[in-house]
Design a protein around this motif. Structure first.
Motif, PDB file in Angstrom:
ATOM      1  N   ASP A 162       7.386  -7.464   0.349  1.00  0.00           N
ATOM      2  CA  ASP A 162       6.901  -6.096   0.125  1.00  0.00           C
ATOM      3  C   ASP A 162       6.345  -6.064  -1.293  1.00  0.00           C
ATOM      4  OD1 ASP A 162       6.540  -3.400  -0.240  1.00  0.00           O
ATOM      5  OD2 ASP A 162       8.663  -2.868  -0.091  1.00  0.00           O
ATOM      6  N   THR A 163       5.034  -5.885  -1.397  1.00  0.00           N
ATOM      7  CA  THR A 163       4.379  -6.043  -2.698  1.00  0.00           C
ATOM      8  C   THR A 163       3.928  -4.690  -3.229  1.00  0.00           C
ATOM      9  OG1 THR A 163       2.199  -6.330  -1.687  1.00  0.00           O
ATOM     10  CG2 THR A 163       3.525  -8.301  -1.961  1.00  0.00           C
ATOM     11  N   TRP A 164       4.393  -4.350  -4.400  1.00  0.00           N
ATOM     12  CA  TRP A 164       3.955  -3.095  -5.031  1.00  0.00           C
ATOM     13  C   TRP A 164       2.920  -3.400  -6.110  1.00  0.00           C
ATOM     14  CZ3 TRP A 164       3.627  -1.538 -10.063  1.00  0.00           C
ATOM     15  CH2 TRP A 164       3.215  -0.199 -10.268  1.00  0.00           C
ATOM     16  N   TRP A 165       1.829  -2.696  -6.057  1.00  0.00           N
ATOM     17  CA  TRP A 165       0.814  -2.794  -7.106  1.00  0.00           C
ATOM     18  C   TRP A 165      -0.213  -1.707  -6.894  1.00  0.00           C
ATOM     19  CZ3 TRP A 165      -4.160  -5.230  -5.811  1.00  0.00           C
ATOM     20  CH2 TRP A 165      -4.227  -5.702  -4.494  1.00  0.00           C
ATOM     21  N   GLN A 166      -1.289  -1.728  -7.672  1.00  0.00           N
ATOM     22  CA  GLN A 166      -2.310  -0.671  -7.621  1.00  0.00           C
ATOM     23  C   GLN A 166      -3.692  -1.251  -7.894  1.00  0.00           C
ATOM     24  OE1 GLN A 166      -0.796   1.521 -11.138  1.00  0.00           O
ATOM     25  NE2 GLN A 166      -0.385   3.150  -9.674  1.00  0.00           N
ATOM     26  N   THR A 167      -4.698  -0.456  -7.588  1.00  0.00           N
ATOM     27  CA  THR A 167      -6.073  -0.842  -7.929  1.00  0.00           C
ATOM     28  C   THR A 167      -6.122  -1.226  -9.416  1.00  0.00           C
ATOM     29  OG1 THR A 167      -6.834   0.785  -6.336  1.00  0.00           O
ATOM     30  CG2 THR A 167      -8.472  -0.022  -7.902  1.00  0.00           C
TER      31      THR A 167
ATOM     32  N   ASP B 113       4.012   6.557 -10.325  1.00  0.00           N
ATOM     33  CA  ASP B 113       4.937   6.426  -9.191  1.00  0.00           C
ATOM     34  C   ASP B 113       6.367   6.767  -9.585  1.00  0.00           C
ATOM     35  OD1 ASP B 113       2.768   5.308  -7.810  1.00  0.00           O
ATOM     36  OD2 ASP B 113       4.057   3.884  -6.779  1.00  0.00           O
TER      37      ASP B 113
ATOM     38  N   ARG C  24       4.301   8.695  -4.906  1.00  0.00           N
ATOM     39  CA  ARG C  24       3.559   9.147  -6.075  1.00  0.00           C
ATOM     40  C   ARG C  24       4.257  10.323  -6.741  1.00  0.00           C
ATOM     41  NH1 ARG C  24      -0.687   5.873  -7.842  1.00  0.00           N
ATOM     42  NH2 ARG C  24      -1.116   7.699  -9.108  1.00  0.00           N
TER      43      ARG C  24
ATOM     44  N   GLY D  63       0.777  -1.241   0.000  1.00  0.00           N
ATOM     45  CA  GLY D  63       0.000   0.000   0.000  1.00  0.00           C
ATOM     46  C   GLY D  63       0.802   1.280   0.000  1.00  0.00           C
ATOM     47  N   GLU D  64       2.034   1.245   0.494  1.00  0.00           N
ATOM     48  CA  GLU D  64       2.864   2.448   0.565  1.00  0.00           C
ATOM     49  C   GLU D  64       4.292   1.969   0.767  1.00  0.00           C
ATOM     50  OE1 GLU D  64       2.078   4.364   4.331  1.00  0.00           O
ATOM     51  OE2 GLU D  64       0.905   2.654   4.919  1.00  0.00           O
ATOM     52  N   PRO D  65       5.246   2.859   0.555  1.00  0.00           N
ATOM     53  CA  PRO D  65       6.628   2.446   0.781  1.00  0.00           C
ATOM     54  C   PRO D  65       6.834   2.063   2.248  1.00  0.00           C
ATOM     55  CG  PRO D  65       6.519   4.548  -0.415  1.00  0.00           C
ATOM     56  CD  PRO D  65       5.128   4.235   0.044  1.00  0.00           C
TER      57      PRO D  65
ATOM     58  N   ARG E 201      -5.839   5.971  -0.722  1.00  0.00           N
ATOM     59  CA  ARG E 201      -5.560   6.838  -1.862  1.00  0.00           C
ATOM     60  C   ARG E 201      -6.520   8.015  -1.879  1.00  0.00           C
ATOM     61  NH1 ARG E 201      -4.672   3.722  -7.533  1.00  0.00           N
ATOM     62  NH2 ARG E 201      -5.057   5.583  -8.773  1.00  0.00           N
TER      63      ARG E 201
ATOM     64  N   LYS F   7      -1.216   9.381  -0.326  1.00  0.00           N
ATOM     65  CA  LYS F   7      -1.413   8.081   0.313  1.00  0.00           C
ATOM     66  C   LYS F   7      -1.425   8.319   1.808  1.00  0.00           C
ATOM     67  CE  LYS F   7      -1.961   4.461  -2.088  1.00  0.00           C
ATOM     68  NZ  LYS F   7      -2.382   3.120  -1.747  1.00  0.00           N
TER      69      LYS F   7
HETATM   70  C1  WTA Z   1       1.469   2.847  -3.553  1.00  0.00           C
HETATM   71  C2  WTA Z   1      -2.820  -0.495  -3.280  1.00  0.00           C
HETATM   72  C3  WTA Z   1       5.481   1.505  -2.279  1.00  0.00           C
HETATM   73  C4  WTA Z   1       1.945   3.317  -4.911  1.00  0.00           C
HETATM   74  C5  WTA Z   1      -2.408  -1.942  -3.539  1.00  0.00           C
HETATM   75  C6  WTA Z   1       0.816   2.905  -5.833  1.00  0.00           C
HETATM   76  C7  WTA Z   1       3.263   1.260  -2.807  1.00  0.00           C
HETATM   77  C8  WTA Z   1      -0.389   3.125  -4.957  1.00  0.00           C
HETATM   78  C9  WTA Z   1       3.326  -0.116  -2.506  1.00  0.00           C
HETATM   79  C10 WTA Z   1      -1.580   2.303  -5.344  1.00  0.00           C
HETATM   80  C11 WTA Z   1       4.570  -0.640  -2.037  1.00  0.00           C
HETATM   81  C12 WTA Z   1       1.323   0.363  -3.185  1.00  0.00           C
HETATM   82  N1  WTA Z   1       5.616   0.207  -1.954  1.00  0.00           N
HETATM   83  N2  WTA Z   1       4.335   2.048  -2.694  1.00  0.00           N
HETATM   84  N3  WTA Z   1       4.722  -1.909  -1.696  1.00  0.00           N
HETATM   85  N4  WTA Z   1       2.103  -0.641  -2.755  1.00  0.00           N
HETATM   86  N5  WTA Z   1       2.004   1.512  -3.211  1.00  0.00           N
HETATM   87  O1  WTA Z   1      -4.534   1.711  -5.799  1.00  0.00           O
HETATM   88  O2  WTA Z   1       2.089   4.713  -4.867  1.00  0.00           O
HETATM   89  O3  WTA Z   1      -4.709   1.873  -3.275  1.00  0.00           O
HETATM   90  O4  WTA Z   1       0.730   3.672  -6.996  1.00  0.00           O
HETATM   91  O5  WTA Z   1      -3.416   0.054  -4.401  1.00  0.00           O
HETATM   92  O6  WTA Z   1       0.067   2.766  -3.650  1.00  0.00           O
HETATM   93  O7  WTA Z   1      -2.602   2.431  -4.394  1.00  0.00           O
HETATM   94  P1  WTA Z   1      -3.901   1.543  -4.477  1.00  0.00           P
END
Ligand code: WTA
Length: 639
Positions: free
Chosen positions: A392-397, A483, A498, A368-370, A509, A504
C-alpha cells in the motif's frame, strides 16, 4: 490496532535504512549512481528553502535512462504488452520503443520544438503516449500530459498556463466501447488560441475528423523521420514535466518536476517496493494522465528495463472479467491498482477472479486513496491467495514517487491491513497537531515531512509564491501534504484522508473550490458548496448544495441538468456530483465561513451530535438551527 500479516517474503538489507537515517543526502547520492549521468553532479542537494535542487551540476537525460541504457542487453526484451479496449494488441520491444522515440524526437525538432518548450499531450492509453513523453524528454522539452477525461475548457486552461505551442493528440480514444472524440475536443479547446503552431494527430479510431492548417498526422511525419537521434544532455534540474493537479483554491496547479532527482526517487522506490526482477511482468492500471501513470507506468519500469502490460480501457469492459483475463493472458507477476478498482472487483464476486489462473502474481500494490482493511484482506486472500504482500503506497503528484510503503525489495516487516507501514528510507515524517507539536502515538493529526527527498516537486509552474504558501507555510520548514494521519505504537503510519478541501473521487483528485466556482458561474446560481461523502465503491462521491438567485423561474430538474452539463464542459465528467441539493441558504459560522462539516454530516445522514464539536467558535444551538433549517430546505425542495 489490528491483525498483522507476517508473510516473510522479501529481502533483508537493514544497512539501507541505517545509511539513510545517518545521512539522507549521501544516501540519495549513492542511489543516484544507479542511473546513467553524462557528467557527475557538483552538489547533491542545494537546499534554498523551500526550493530544492538535486544533483546540481550533473547532466542526465530521462529518455536515455529509459531506453539507450537497455539496448545492449535487452533490445529484444518486451517493454510493453499493449492491450486495446477493443481487443487490438501490440508488443513493443525495447528496440522498437527506442526507434519510435528517436523518430518522434526528430519530428518534434523538425517542428521547431526546442529545449525548455512545453508540449501538451492529450492521448488515450496507447503506446504513442509514453513514446511522446520520452521523445519530449529526449530533446529537453517539458511534457504536460492531460488526462483524456478532461474537457475542452480544462485543456485550454492548461495549454494557456503552460504556453504549449505543440499538442499531440489522437483522432479518438475508446472508452467503454464508445469513441471519445479527442481531436474535436482539442479543436474546441484551442479555437481561440493564436500561439498553437502544430497539432500532431495519432490515428487510433479512424474517426472522421477535420484537419486544420496546424494539424499533421503523426504517422505521416514518423514515416519520413530518421531513427538517428542522440539524447540531449540536460541539467539534473531541467524540468521534465508539468502535471496539473487540484488544490484547495482556484484552478488546478502545475506541479513541476525536475529530472535527476525525480528519476533517482523512482528508480529506488520501484526496486524497493516491487522488488522488480528481470523475469517479472508488471501491470499498473493507472492512466498515464495521472501521476501514478507518469511515475510507475512510464518512468520507473523503463528505468529498470522491466516488462509491463499497458491497458487502454475501462477495467470492467466489456465485462467484469476483463482485468483478470489480462493478468492471466500476460502472466502478470506484479499488479498495482487502486482501492476503487478493488472495491468494484470485490462487488462482482470471487467466482470471477477464481476462474482465472493468477498463480504468477507475487506482489500486489495499492495506491491513490486509503484502502479499507476488508478490501485489503479480500485482495490478499482472493487475488494473492495469501502468499503475496500487499504494497500500500502513499504518495502524491507533488512527491513524485512513493513516500510510505512496505518495501519487500529491502526488508521484511509484518503488514497491517489499511496501513502503508513506514516511510521509505531517507524520509523524516511526523504526525503533528495544529501548532506543529508531535501528537502522541495513536492520535490523529496532520502528516508532515521534515526533510527533503529527490522526487519532490521543484515548484508550481510560474507561481513560486503559491508553492511556498500551499506546501511550506502551515509548518515552518516542513512540507505539508494536506493529509490526516496517525502513527501507531509500532511506528506504522495510517493515512486517514485529506485534511483540506480536496476530494478523492474514485482516486481522482478534485478541488472543491474549482467545482464551486464552476457551479456558481451558472447564471441562475447565487452560491454553492460541495463536499464529499463516503461511497462504498468510489471511496468518496461529490454532493453539492446550491442556492439559486431569487428571481430564478426555472424548475430545479432542468437546472440540475444544466449544472451537470456545465461541470462536464468546464472540468470533465469525473467531477459530476452524485446529488445536487437546492437549498435556500448555506449554513455559515458567525465569521461567514461555510460549515462544510455540517453539510457533509447532512449529506451522509449523520446525527447532529456527531458534528457539534467540529465547527470552531460556533455555538451548538446555532449549529442545530442551521442543521434543521438545511434539512427542512432540502425536504421542501425535493418535494
Ligand atoms: C491520497 C496519487 C491513503 C492522499 C498517487 C494524497 C492515499 C493524495 C494513498 C494524492 C494511500 C494517495 N493511502 N491515501 N496509499 N495514496 N493517497 O496527487 O490523500 O492524485 O494526498 O497522487 O491521494 O493524490 P494524487
Amino acid at each position: 490496532m489490528s491483525d498483522t500479516f507476517d508473510i516473510g517474503l522479501g529481502n533483508n538489507f537493514p544497512e539501507i535504512r541505517e545509511k539513510a537515517d545517518s545521512d539522507f543526502i549521501s544516501f540519495w547520492e549513492q542511489q543516484a549512481k544507479n542511473l546513467h549521468w553524462f557528467s557527475p553532479w557538483e552538489r547533491v542537494l542545494n537546499w534554498n528553502p523551500p526550493f530544492a535542487r538535486w544533483f546540481e551540476g550533473g547532466t542526465i537525460n530521462a529518455s536515455y535512462n529509459a531506453l539507450d541504457v537497455h539496448q545492449e542487453q535487452k533490445s529484444q526484451k518486451t517493454a510493453i504488452f499493449w492491450e486495446g479496449e477493443n481487443g487490438d494488441s501490440k508488443v513493443l520491444t525495447y528496440a522498437e520503443l527506442f526507434e519510435s522515440v528517436k523518430k518522434l524526437a526528430n519530428v518534434l525538432v523538425s517542428l521547431g520544438v526546442k529545449k525548455g518548450d512545453r508540449v501538451t499531450i492529450y492521448l488515450p492509453m496507447i503506446p504513442e503516449l509514453p513514446i511522446s513523453m520520452l521523445a519530449c524528454a529526449r530533446i529537453g522539452a517539458t511534457h504536460t500530459v492531460i488526462f483524456s477525461g478532461f474537457s475542452a475548457t480544462s485543456i485550454k486552461d492548461r495549454v494557456v498556463d503552460s504556453h504549449s505551442k505543440v499538442i499531440i493528440t489522437a483522432d479518438g480514444g475508446y472508452r467503454r466501447g464508445k469513441v471519445v472524440p479527442l481531436k474535436e475536443i482539442i479543436d474546441e479547446s484551442i479555437s481561440e488560441l493564436d500561439f498553437i503552431e502544430h497539432v500532431l494527430v495519432v490515428k487510433r479510431t479512424n474517426s472522421e475528423i477535420q484537419m486544420n492548417s496546424v494539424d499533421s498526422y503523426y504517422d505521416e511525419l514518423m514515416e519520413k523521420s530518421s531513427a538517428q537521434h542522440l539524447a540531449v544532455s540536460l541539467e539534473s534540474t531541467h524540468p521534465l514535466f508539468i502535471l496539473y493537479t487540484s488544490g484547495t483554491t482556484g484552478k488546478p496547479k502545475g506541479v513541476l518536476h525536475g529530472t535527476g532527482g525525480y528519476l533517482t526517487h523512482l528508480y529506488s522506490t520501484y526496486k524497493w517496493a516491487f522488488d522488480i526482477k528481470d523475469s517479472d511482468v508488471y501491470f499498473c492500471t493507472a492512466d498515464i494522465g495521472w501521476v501514478t501513470g507518469h511515475s510507475y507506468v512510464v518512468y520507473a519500469p523503463l528505468l529498470h528495463g522491466a516488462t509491463q502490460v499497458m491497458y487502454e480501457g475501462a477495467p470492467d469492459f466489456p465485462d467484469a472479467s476483463r482485468i483478470w483475463n489480462i493478468l492471466q493472458k500476460y502472466h502478470v507477476s506484479i499488479f498495482y491498482t487502486t482501492p476503487t478498482a478493488l472495491r468494484m472487483f470485490m462487488k462482482f464476486g470471487d467466482d470471477i477472479p477464481n476462474s482465472f489462473d493468477l498463480s504468477k502474481i507475487r506482489l500486489l500494490g495499492s495506491v491513490g486513496e486509503p484502502i479499507n482493511p476488508e478490501v485489503w484482506r479480500w485482495y490478499y486472500r482472493t487475488i494473492g491467495k495469501e502468499k503475496c504482500p500487499i504494497i500500500d503506497t502513499w504518495w502524491q503528484t507533488e512527491t513524485g514517487g512513493m513516500l510510505i510503503s512496505a518495501l519487500p525489495g529491502i526488508e521484511t516487516i509484518p503488514l497491517k491491513p489499511g496501513s502503508g507501514t513506514k516511510p521509505i528510507p531517507g524520509i523524516q515524517m511526523s504526525v503533528v497537531d495544529e501548532n506543529g507539536n508531535d501528537v502522541k502515538r495513536g492520535t490523529k493529526g496532520y502528516l508532515i515531512i521534515r526533510n527533503q527527498w529527490p522526487g519532490m516537486l521543484q515548484t508550481l509552474w510560474g507561481d513560486d509564491e503559491k508553492y511556498k504558501t500551499v506546501y511550506w507555510s502551515k509548518y515552518e520548514n516542513c512540507y505539508y501534504p494536506g493529509d490526516y494521519a496517525l502513527e501507531d505504537e509500532d511506528g506504522y503510519f495510517w493515512l486517514l484522508g485529506r485534511a483540506d478541501d480536496v476530494l478523492k473521487v474514485a482516486g481522482h483528485r478534485i478541488g472543491t473550490a474549482e467545482l464551486e466556482s464552476c457551479i456558481v458561474s451558472h447564471t441562475d446560481v447565487a452560491e454553492s458548496a460541495v463536499c464529499g461523502i463516503a461511497d462504498d465503491v468510489k471511496g468518496e462521491v461529490i454532493i453539492s448544495f446550491v442556492v439559486l438567485k431569487q428571481n430564478t423561474t426555472k424548475d430545479t430538474k432542468s437546472l440540475e441538468s444544466e449544472i451537470i452539463q456545465k461541470i462536464r464542459e468546464d472540468i470533465g465528467a469525473i467531477a459530476t456530483p452524485k446529488e445536487i441539493h437546492f437549498v435556500s441558504k448555506l449554513p455559515k459560522t458567525r465569521s461567514g465561513k461555510i460549515m462544510r462539516r455540517l453539510l457533509k454530516a447532512i449529506a451522509s445522514n449523520e446525527k447532529i451530535g456527531d458534528i457539534s464539536t467540529l465547527e470552531d467558535g460556533t455555538a451548538i444551538s446555532e449549529i442545530q438551527t442551521a442543521f434543521d433549517e438545511l434539512q427542512k430546505s432540502i425536504k421542501e425542495n425535493s418535494n
